[in-house]
Design a protein around this motif. Structure first.
Motif, PDB file in Angstrom:
ATOM      1  N   PHE A 123       0.829  -1.320  -0.168  1.00 34.04           N
ATOM      2  CA  PHE A 123       0.007   0.129  -0.131  1.00 34.04           C
ATOM      3  C   PHE A 123       0.805   1.291   0.086  1.00 34.04           C
ATOM      4  CE2 PHE A 123      -4.230  -1.592   1.823  1.00 34.04           C
ATOM      5  CZ  PHE A 123      -4.598  -2.230   0.669  1.00 34.04           C
ATOM      6  N   VAL A 124       1.845   1.205   0.746  1.00 37.75           N
ATOM      7  CA  VAL A 124       2.617   2.583   1.011  1.00 37.75           C
ATOM      8  C   VAL A 124       3.640   2.738  -0.383  1.00 37.75           C
ATOM      9  CG1 VAL A 124       4.786   3.608   1.937  1.00 37.75           C
ATOM     10  CG2 VAL A 124       3.059   2.373   3.177  1.00 37.75           C
ATOM     11  N   LEU A 125       4.138   1.696  -1.000  1.00 39.06           N
ATOM     12  CA  LEU A 125       4.554   1.919  -2.432  1.00 39.06           C
ATOM     13  C   LEU A 125       3.497   1.987  -3.409  1.00 39.06           C
ATOM     14  CD1 LEU A 125       7.145   1.185  -4.118  1.00 39.06           C
ATOM     15  CD2 LEU A 125       6.448  -1.095  -4.348  1.00 39.06           C
ATOM     16  N   ALA A 126       2.206   1.497  -3.493  1.00 37.81           N
ATOM     17  CA  ALA A 126       1.592   2.029  -4.373  1.00 37.81           C
ATOM     18  C   ALA A 126       0.966   3.728  -4.441  1.00 37.81           C
ATOM     19  CB  ALA A 126       0.341   1.411  -4.465  1.00 37.81           C
ATOM     20  N   GLY A 127       0.801   3.826  -2.891  1.00 43.13           N
ATOM     21  CA  GLY A 127       0.695   5.117  -2.837  1.00 43.13           C
ATOM     22  C   GLY A 127       1.764   6.246  -3.078  1.00 43.13           C
ATOM     23  N   ALA A 128       2.860   5.824  -3.050  1.00 45.95           N
ATOM     24  CA  ALA A 128       4.308   6.522  -3.402  1.00 45.95           C
ATOM     25  C   ALA A 128       4.381   6.647  -5.231  1.00 45.95           C
ATOM     26  CB  ALA A 128       5.532   5.961  -2.898  1.00 45.95           C
ATOM     27  N   VAL A 129       3.799   5.616  -5.678  1.00 47.86           N
ATOM     28  CA  VAL A 129       3.792   5.651  -7.126  1.00 47.86           C
ATOM     29  C   VAL A 129       2.717   6.708  -7.553  1.00 47.86           C
ATOM     30  CG1 VAL A 129       3.363   4.422  -9.030  1.00 47.86           C
ATOM     31  CG2 VAL A 129       4.713   3.551  -7.385  1.00 47.86           C
ATOM     32  N   PHE A 130       1.516   6.740  -6.936  1.00 47.31           N
ATOM     33  CA  PHE A 130       0.427   7.608  -7.352  1.00 47.31           C
ATOM     34  C   PHE A 130       1.044   9.084  -6.998  1.00 47.31           C
ATOM     35  CE2 PHE A 130      -2.190   3.868  -7.892  1.00 47.31           C
ATOM     36  CZ  PHE A 130      -3.295   4.505  -8.878  1.00 47.31           C
ATOM     37  N   THR A 131       1.602   9.194  -5.853  1.00 52.01           N
ATOM     38  CA  THR A 131       1.970  10.502  -5.466  1.00 52.01           C
ATOM     39  C   THR A 131       2.967  11.157  -6.524  1.00 52.01           C
ATOM     40  OG1 THR A 131       1.335  10.182  -3.409  1.00 52.01           O
ATOM     41  CG2 THR A 131       2.992  12.042  -3.464  1.00 52.01           C
TER      42      THR A 131
ATOM     43  N   ALA B 180       1.470  12.177  -9.549  1.00 52.99           N
ATOM     44  CA  ALA B 180       0.807  13.626  -9.485  1.00 52.99           C
ATOM     45  C   ALA B 180       1.849  14.609  -9.457  1.00 52.99           C
ATOM     46  CB  ALA B 180       0.102  13.606  -8.143  1.00 52.99           C
ATOM     47  N   ALA B 181       3.064  14.347  -8.762  1.00 51.32           N
ATOM     48  CA  ALA B 181       4.226  15.485  -8.879  1.00 51.32           C
ATOM     49  C   ALA B 181       4.455  15.364 -10.537  1.00 51.32           C
ATOM     50  CB  ALA B 181       5.276  15.015  -8.060  1.00 51.32           C
ATOM     51  N   VAL B 182       4.886  14.527 -11.122  1.00 48.67           N
ATOM     52  CA  VAL B 182       5.278  14.437 -12.638  1.00 48.67           C
ATOM     53  C   VAL B 182       4.076  15.124 -13.516  1.00 48.67           C
ATOM     54  CG1 VAL B 182       5.603  13.010 -14.677  1.00 48.67           C
ATOM     55  CG2 VAL B 182       6.660  12.410 -12.509  1.00 48.67           C
ATOM     56  N   GLY B 183       3.112  15.222 -13.272  1.00 49.15           N
ATOM     57  CA  GLY B 183       1.900  15.572 -13.810  1.00 49.15           C
ATOM     58  C   GLY B 183       1.843  17.287 -13.495  1.00 49.15           C
ATOM     59  N   LEU B 184       2.109  17.678 -12.553  1.00 47.37           N
ATOM     60  CA  LEU B 184       2.232  18.838 -12.273  1.00 47.37           C
ATOM     61  C   LEU B 184       3.231  19.495 -12.884  1.00 47.37           C
ATOM     62  CD1 LEU B 184       1.863  19.275  -8.221  1.00 47.37           C
ATOM     63  CD2 LEU B 184       0.230  20.204 -10.171  1.00 47.37           C
ATOM     64  N   ILE B 185       4.361  19.009 -13.313  1.00 50.61           N
ATOM     65  CA  ILE B 185       5.523  19.652 -13.799  1.00 50.61           C
ATOM     66  C   ILE B 185       5.259  19.495 -15.489  1.00 50.61           C
ATOM     67  CG2 ILE B 185       7.845  19.306 -14.610  1.00 50.61           C
ATOM     68  CD1 ILE B 185       8.258  18.379 -11.584  1.00 50.61           C
ATOM     69  N   ARG B 186       4.530  18.322 -16.010  1.00 50.45           N
ATOM     70  CA  ARG B 186       4.524  17.791 -17.332  1.00 50.45           C
ATOM     71  C   ARG B 186       3.465  18.380 -18.165  1.00 50.45           C
ATOM     72  NH1 ARG B 186       8.763  16.767 -20.111  1.00 50.45           N
ATOM     73  NH2 ARG B 186       7.345  15.544 -21.407  1.00 50.45           N
ATOM     74  N   PHE B 187       2.142  18.488 -17.506  1.00 48.21           N
ATOM     75  CA  PHE B 187       0.931  18.697 -17.884  1.00 48.21           C
ATOM     76  C   PHE B 187       0.841  20.314 -18.604  1.00 48.21           C
ATOM     77  CE2 PHE B 187      -1.845  15.233 -16.064  1.00 48.21           C
ATOM     78  CZ  PHE B 187      -1.313  14.636 -16.680  1.00 48.21           C
ATOM     79  N   PRO B 188       0.378  20.415 -19.550  1.00 49.88           N
ATOM     80  CA  PRO B 188       0.592  21.962 -20.504  1.00 49.88           C
ATOM     81  C   PRO B 188      -0.195  23.082 -19.879  1.00 49.88           C
ATOM     82  CG  PRO B 188      -0.883  20.483 -21.695  1.00 49.88           C
ATOM     83  CD  PRO B 188      -0.471  19.519 -20.671  1.00 49.88           C
TER      84      PRO B 188
ATOM     85  N   GLN C 231      -3.167  12.299  -6.172  1.00 49.06           N
ATOM     86  CA  GLN C 231      -2.315  12.806  -4.891  1.00 49.06           C
ATOM     87  C   GLN C 231      -3.389  12.203  -3.767  1.00 49.06           C
ATOM     88  OE1 GLN C 231      -3.679  15.550  -2.885  1.00 49.06           O
ATOM     89  NE2 GLN C 231      -2.198  15.215  -1.510  1.00 49.06           N
ATOM     90  N   VAL C 232      -4.633  12.535  -4.020  1.00 45.18           N
ATOM     91  CA  VAL C 232      -5.618  12.097  -2.949  1.00 45.18           C
ATOM     92  C   VAL C 232      -5.259  10.439  -2.770  1.00 45.18           C
ATOM     93  CG1 VAL C 232      -7.834  12.029  -2.136  1.00 45.18           C
ATOM     94  CG2 VAL C 232      -7.240  14.187  -2.883  1.00 45.18           C
ATOM     95  N   PHE C 233      -5.687  10.154  -3.948  1.00 43.96           N
ATOM     96  CA  PHE C 233      -5.711   8.345  -3.943  1.00 43.96           C
ATOM     97  C   PHE C 233      -4.192   7.946  -3.289  1.00 43.96           C
ATOM     98  CE2 PHE C 233      -5.442   4.463  -6.100  1.00 43.96           C
ATOM     99  CZ  PHE C 233      -6.295   3.582  -5.405  1.00 43.96           C
ATOM    100  N   GLY C 234      -3.138   8.633  -3.817  1.00 41.18           N
ATOM    101  CA  GLY C 234      -1.752   8.071  -3.276  1.00 41.18           C
ATOM    102  C   GLY C 234      -1.598   8.287  -1.730  1.00 41.18           C
ATOM    103  N   LEU C 235      -2.342   9.452  -1.081  1.00 47.81           N
ATOM    104  CA  LEU C 235      -2.332   9.755   0.279  1.00 47.81           C
ATOM    105  C   LEU C 235      -3.148   8.772   1.033  1.00 47.81           C
ATOM    106  CD1 LEU C 235      -1.418  11.431   2.546  1.00 47.81           C
ATOM    107  CD2 LEU C 235      -3.826  12.802   2.153  1.00 47.81           C
TER     108      LEU C 235
END
Length: 116
Positions: free
Chosen positions: A12-20, A23-31, A44-48
């Motif tokens: 669960f912690v690993l899957a949450g870290a992947v989702f988080t 989300a961070a990559v999306g904040l940087i890469r989305f146009p 981010q919420v699902f990862g948390l």
């Protein structure tokens, strides 16, 4: 000795870290602002939630469960509202790409309310 509960908590912690991280990559890469808003709220919420579920499984205490449920509830209540406010501010200041919008219901509502 590692039990199946500890293994599930780690997953669960690993899957949450992947989702988080996604989300961070999306904040940087989305146009644009609206796509970034989506990335900042949903994964981010699902990862948390996944990380907190893993922590609760690892702690195995009732007060930990109560605290984590409070955090999850607060996050679920506030993240959509903050995302909506960011989208509204981006729309009103013209910082979004209106050419790519399929449907713009807010423009008609603002016109009827006398804001245009």
């Amino acid at each position: 000795m590692i039990t199946w509960v500890d293994l599930l908590a780690a997953i669960f912690v690993l899957a949450g870290a992947v989702f988080t991280f996604a989300a961070a990559v999306g904040l940087i890469r989305f146009p644009d602002v609206l796509a970034r808003m989506h990335s900042a709220t949903k994964p981010q919420v699902f990862g948390l939630i996944l990380v907190l579920a893993g922590v609760v499984l690892a702690l195995r205490t009732w007060h930990g469960l109560f605290l984590m449920m409070f955090v999850v509830l607060f996050q679920i209540l506030t993240a959509p509202v903050s995302g909506h406010m960011v989208a509204r501010a981006a729309y009103r200041t013209g910082q979004w790409n209106s050419d790519e919008a399929v449907l713009d219901e807010l423009a008609e509502d603002l016109r009827r309310a006398g804001f245009e």
